[in-house]
Enzyme design. Structure first.
Site, PDB file in Angstrom:
ATOM      1  N   ARG A  85       0.898  -0.979  -0.043  1.00  0.00           N
ATOM      2  CA  ARG A  85      -0.189   0.033  -0.061  1.00  0.00           C
ATOM      3  C   ARG A  85       0.832   1.204   0.094  1.00  0.00           C
ATOM      4  NH1 ARG A  85      -2.484  -3.374  -0.947  1.00  0.00           N
ATOM      5  NH2 ARG A  85      -3.903  -4.283  -0.789  1.00  0.00           N
ATOM      6  N   SER A 143     -11.705  -0.543   2.909  1.00  0.00           N
ATOM      7  CA  SER A 143     -11.054  -0.867   4.495  1.00  0.00           C
ATOM      8  C   SER A 143     -10.324   0.107   4.421  1.00  0.00           C
ATOM      9  CB  SER A 143      -9.235  -1.747   3.832  1.00  0.00           C
ATOM     10  OG  SER A 143     -10.017  -3.241   3.172  1.00  0.00           O
ATOM     11  N   GLU A 197      -5.652   3.810   5.959  1.00  0.00           N
ATOM     12  CA  GLU A 197      -5.253   3.649   4.843  1.00  0.00           C
ATOM     13  C   GLU A 197      -5.570   4.705   3.740  1.00  0.00           C
ATOM     14  OE1 GLU A 197      -6.853   0.257   1.570  1.00  0.00           O
ATOM     15  OE2 GLU A 197      -5.798  -0.218   3.032  1.00  0.00           O
TER      16      GLU A 197
END
Length: 368
Positions: free
Chosen positions: A176, A258, A360
């Site tokens: 990520r 998420s 995130e």
């Protein structure tokens, strides 16, 4: 070949407005100015104009990975609306080289690749947002991420005021993360993505299936291939069951997906958790990737946490009733309502397990 290859010409649109309507979470205050750019030239012109004026600049594509504060954004918001793709090359040996405009809807692109028997993106079906956003955070799901298929990207470098090309290795992809994300400050990137080039295999079979749940549902072993159409259909069904496919009739889908990344911790820390705690390879020696969803659930935060009117958010924001990783806007939430739920979950997991979850989505004008 498709209408995606012939995008409609566009003209930048300017004006003030609220950012809630530009994000999938549906929260965010006003912007001083909103500009929509539909071509590469318009994107560059809009960025240069904001920089020349010394204005703060926020880039938005599909708005699926943003939490914007209730006070809004005091500068220019540039919505990337370029679309379309073209085939650079296609042959049996090298596969297909596909150049995609930054504003191209991601899931429509994935659908097109499956229909054309271009293999490699099918496990990333159903992810909201634009193509240009995918390399920034190395978007991934079900054992696949875009670093596996991106060959290079073209960007506008705001510091050097020039177009620059990054190869896959130069993007320094990790979980990520990428050099694009590392060089972004408070939502304002140094590099504005213009196009993304993917290298995909030819054929109707998928890339090897790497995720156990997906493999089990498809009826194959991990590492085997399946028909790409079947992979896409199965991924959409799995994501839909978790409220991770946008649906205007389902409040569980009004989220950033998420909200927390799966934490990567030293192996010794992972060893202190119960035996049934999921553990995954992290790609970094001596560390283990954990399941944020498992930690949240075992810390006492069930699906739907926050729905009670007496909760930290007054019932206006809550964990999804389908998946504990998503924080959802139940219809009238503010950014502060969403963050109140996030803080409660983060602090509860840290108190229970000593592990601090990290957000995130990009937080603009707000913080945890």
């Amino acid at each position: 070949m498709t209408d995606a290859q012939n995008p409609m010409p566009g003209t930048p649109l300017t004006g003030a407005g609220t950012l809630a309507s530009l994000t999938t979470l549906g929260v965010g205050g006003p912007a001083a100015r909103i500009v929509e750019a539909a071509t590469e030239a318009e994107i560059i012109d809009a960025v240069r104009s904001a920089d020349d004026a010394g204005e703060p600049l926020l880039i938005i594509g599909g708005g699926s990975n943003l939490v914007v504060g209730d006070d809004g954004f005091p500068g220019t918001v540039l919505r990337i609306a370029s679309s379309g793709y073209k085939v650079n090359s296609e042959d049996t040996c090298g596969g297909v080289s596909l150049v995609v405009q930054a504003g191209q809807n991601w899931d429509r692109l994935v659908e097109a690749t499956v229909l054309h028997a271009w293999s490699g993106l099918e496990a990333l079906s159903g992810i909201p947002g634009s193509t240009g956003a995918t390399p920034v955070q190395n978007v991934g799901a079900y054992g696949s991420d875009v670093s596996q298929t991106i060959a290079l990207i073209r960007v506008w470098d705001r510091q050097k005021r020039a177009v620059k090309t990054f190869t896959n290795s130069e993007l320094k992809f990790s979980y990520r993360n990428s050099v694009l994300k590392e060089s972004t400050v408070e939502g304002s990137p140094r590099y504005v993505v213009l196009t993304v080039e993917f290298q995909l295999a030819l054929g109707r079979m998928s890339a090897p299936v790497r995720y156990a749940e997906l493999a089990r549902t498809l009826g194959v072993d991990v590492g085997q291939r399946a028909y790409a159409n079947d992979v896409r259909r199965t991924v959409l069904a799995l994501r839909g069951s978790k409220g991770m496919v946008l649906d205007p009739q389902d409040r569980d889908t009004f989220s950033t997906g998420s909200f927390f990344t799966n934490p990567i911790v030293p192996a010794a820390v992972a060893g202190t958790l119960p035996e049934d705690a999921p553990r995954f390879p992290s790609g970094v020696e001596g560390t283990v990737k954990l399941s944020a969803a498992w930690l949240i659930d075992r810390a006492g935060f069930a699906k739907g946490f926050g729905l009670d009117a007496g909760s930290v958010s007054g019932g206006r924001a809550a964990l999804s009733t389908k998946h504990t990783l998503a924080i959802t806007n139940r219809g009238a939430a503010s950014a502060e309502d969403v963050l109140a739920v996030a803080r409660a979950v983060r602090d509860g997991v840290q108190e229970k397990f000593g592990i601090r979850l990290e957000a995130e989505p990009v937080l603009i004008g707000c913080s945890l």
